[in-house]
Design a protein around this motif. Structure first.
Motif, mmCIF file in Angstrom:
data_model
loop_
_atom_site.group_PDB
_atom_site.id
_atom_site.type_symbol
_atom_site.label_atom_id
_atom_site.label_comp_id
_atom_site.label_asym_id
_atom_site.label_seq_id
_atom_site.Cartn_x
_atom_site.Cartn_y
_atom_site.Cartn_z
ATOM 1 N N VAL B 10 0.844 -1.212 0.000
ATOM 2 C CA VAL B 10 0.000 0.000 0.000
ATOM 3 C C VAL B 10 0.875 1.256 0.000
ATOM 4 N N LEU B 11 1.847 1.277 0.890
ATOM 5 C CA LEU B 11 2.689 2.477 0.985
ATOM 6 C C LEU B 11 3.523 2.681 -0.279
ATOM 7 N N HIS B 12 3.885 1.584 -0.915
ATOM 8 C CA HIS B 12 4.672 1.691 -2.152
ATOM 9 C C HIS B 12 3.841 2.318 -3.276
ATOM 10 N N CYS B 13 2.534 2.127 -3.216
ATOM 11 C CA CYS B 13 1.658 2.763 -4.223
ATOM 12 C C CYS B 13 1.790 4.285 -4.177
ATOM 13 N N TYR B 14 2.046 4.808 -2.998
ATOM 14 C CA TYR B 14 2.229 6.258 -2.848
ATOM 15 C C TYR B 14 3.704 6.663 -2.841
ATOM 16 N N GLY B 15 4.574 5.680 -2.962
ATOM 17 C CA GLY B 15 6.012 5.986 -2.906
ATOM 18 C C GLY B 15 6.483 6.276 -1.492
ATOM 19 N N ASP B 16 5.745 5.773 -0.497
ATOM 20 C CA ASP B 16 6.080 6.082 0.887
ATOM 21 C C ASP B 16 6.727 4.932 1.652
ATOM 22 N N ALA B 17 6.881 3.776 0.972
ATOM 23 C CA ALA B 17 7.576 2.670 1.649
ATOM 24 C C ALA B 17 9.064 3.014 1.616
ATOM 25 N N GLY B 18 9.698 2.929 2.739
ATOM 26 C CA GLY B 18 11.096 3.376 2.819
ATOM 27 C C GLY B 18 12.019 2.652 1.844
ATOM 28 N N ASP B 19 11.774 1.348 1.659
ATOM 29 C CA ASP B 19 12.678 0.524 0.846
ATOM 30 C C ASP B 19 12.088 0.289 -0.559
ATOM 31 N N GLY B 20 11.845 1.361 -1.263
ATOM 32 C CA GLY B 20 11.195 1.297 -2.580
ATOM 33 C C GLY B 20 11.939 0.445 -3.591
#
Lengths: 191, 148
Positions: B10-20
Motif C-alpha cells: 500500500v505504501l509503495h503505491c504512494y512511494g512512501d515505503a522506505g525501501d522502494g
C-alpha cells in the motif's frame, strides 16, 4: 502592487481588523474545498470554514510572518476537521446503537458491474455513494490522513506536521485507511 | 521467498515505503506480490478526489461577519504592548505595598474602658426588647397623632 500576506497579517496585528477581510476573501474557497473533502457535507464544511478563520484570527500572534499563511491556515482547517469528525463519530456511534442492523444491510448490497471503464471501477452515482460510505467507516485520523495523502497530494511529512504525529503514525493511518477501503470497495472492481 | 506485507504494498503505491528499490526488485521476481500491488493501484486510481460543490453564496461575507462579531477588536487592547501592561501592574503592586508600609498608622487608638464579654444571645434579646418598646411607644402615640 499586490500586498503580501505577511504585510496584511502585520496590519491586523497592529489593530486593523478590516485587513483580515482580505485574507478571508482570498482563502475561503480553498478552505471550503478541504473541509468538504474531509467531511463530505456542505453545511459541515461551511461551519468548519467559519471556525477556521475565527481561530486563525484569535491566534494570529502565533503565526510566524516568515512562513506561508495558506499553509498555516490549512493546518488549522485540517485540525478543525479532525475535531469535527471525532465529535461526529461519537454522535453517530450513539445514533447507530439506536438502529442496529441498518448499516450492515446497506453494506451487503452488491452493485452490478457492467461498464469496463479505464479505471475498471464503475464510477456511477451509486459507487460514489459507496466510496463515501466506505470513507465514513474510517476513523477520523485515518480519514484525514487518507484525504491529505490521496486527494490533496500532501507528503507523509506534511501530514505528520499538520496532525502533530510521528511519520510512522501518519503512514500507519494512511495504510489502515486503504486497508479498510479495500475491504469495502474491492468487490466493485472488475476482475 | 518472503512476500511483501500489505503495508509495504500500500505504501509503495504512494512511494512512501522506505525501501522502494527493494520492493521493486522483489516484484520483478514475485508475480503474486506484483498482482497484489496492481490490484491496490487500480483500486486507488478508482477513488477520485472529491470535488466540492460551489460554496454557498456570500460565504466570504458570512465568515467575515462572524469573525467581526465574535473576535476581539485588537485596537482596544493593542495600543500598549503586553510587556507594558505587566510593568504597569508591577508598579501598582509596588505602590500599594509601599503605601501600606509607610502610611502613618493611628497606633494609640484607645480601647473602650470595658470590653465585657457579652453572649450573642443576650445581644439579640436586648435588641428585640428595644424594638418592642419602640413599637409599643409608637402604638400609644398613634391615637393622639390622629386627633391632632
Amino acid at each position: 502592487m499586490e500586498i503580501t500576506e505577511a504585510a496584511v497579517v502585520a496590519q491586523v496585528l497592529a489593530g486593523d481588523r478590516e485587513a483580515f477581510r482580505l485574507l478571508v476573501n482570498r482563502h475561503t474557497r480553498s478552505i471550503y474545498n478541504v473541509a468538504y473533502r474531509m467531511t463530505g457535507n456542505q453545511q459541515d464544511a461551511e461551519e468548519i470554514v467559519q471556525e477556521t478563520f475565527l481561530r486563525a484570527y484569535r491566534s494570529l500572534e502565533r503565526f510566524e510572518l516568515r512562513s506561508s499563511f495558506s499553509t498555516w491556515l490549512y493546518r488549522i482547517a485540517v485540525n478543525r476537521c479532525l475535531d469535527f469528525l471525532k465529535a461526529k463519530k461519537m454522535n453517530d456511534r450513539y445514533q447507530i446503537s439506536e438502529n442496529p442492523g441498518t448499516e450492515e444491510d446497506d453494506r451487503a448490497i452488491q452493485l452490478p458491474v457492467t461498464d469496463p471503464g479505464p479505471d475498471r471501477l464503475l464510477l456511477s452515482a451509486e459507487v460514489k455513494e459507496k466510496i463515501a460510505r466506505a470513507m465514513g467507516l474510517l476513523t477520523p485520523a485515518e480519514r484525514v490522513a487518507f484525504t491529505m495523502r490521496h486527494m490533496e497530494g500532501k507528503s507523509i511529512e506534511e501530514i505528520s506536521k499538520t496532525l502533530r504525529i510521528r511519520t510512522s503514525a501518519a503512514k500507519n493511518s494512511v495504510f489502515r485507511a486503504v486497508q479498510k477501503l479495500r475491504q469495502q470497495l474491492e468487490p466493485l472492481v472488475i476482475g | 521467498m518472503k512476500h511483501l506485507t500489505e503495508e509495504q504494498i500500500v505504501l509503495h503505491c504512494y512511494g512512501d515505503a522506505g525501501d522502494g528499490a527493494a520492493i521493486e526488485e522483489h516484484m520483478q521476481e514475485c508475480s503474486q506480490c506484483r498482482e497484489e500491488f496492481d490490484k491496490v493501484k487500480v483500486l486507488l486510481a478508482g477513488i477520485p478526489a472529491v470535488e466540492a460543490p460551489e460554496p454557498p453564496a456570500y460565504l466570504e461575507q458570512k465568515v467575515w461577519l462572524r469573525v467581526r462579531d465574535q473576535a476581539p477588536d485588537r485596537r482596544a487592547v493593542s495600543w500598549m504592548p503586553k510587556w507594558a501592561w505587566g510593568a504597569v501592574m508591577a508598579v501598582l503592586l509596588a505602590a500599594a505595598f509601599l503605601a501600606g508600609r509607610f502610611w502613618p498608622r493611628n497606633v494609640d487608638v484607645q480601647k473602650p474602658p470595658h470590653t465585657a464579654q457579652v453572649s450573642p444571645g443576650r445581644v439579640l434579646l436586648v435588641a428585640v426588647g428595644d424594638c418592642s418598646m419602640n413599637w409599643s411607644a409608637c402604638w400609644q402615640r398613634l391615637p393622639t397623632a390622629r386627633q391632632s
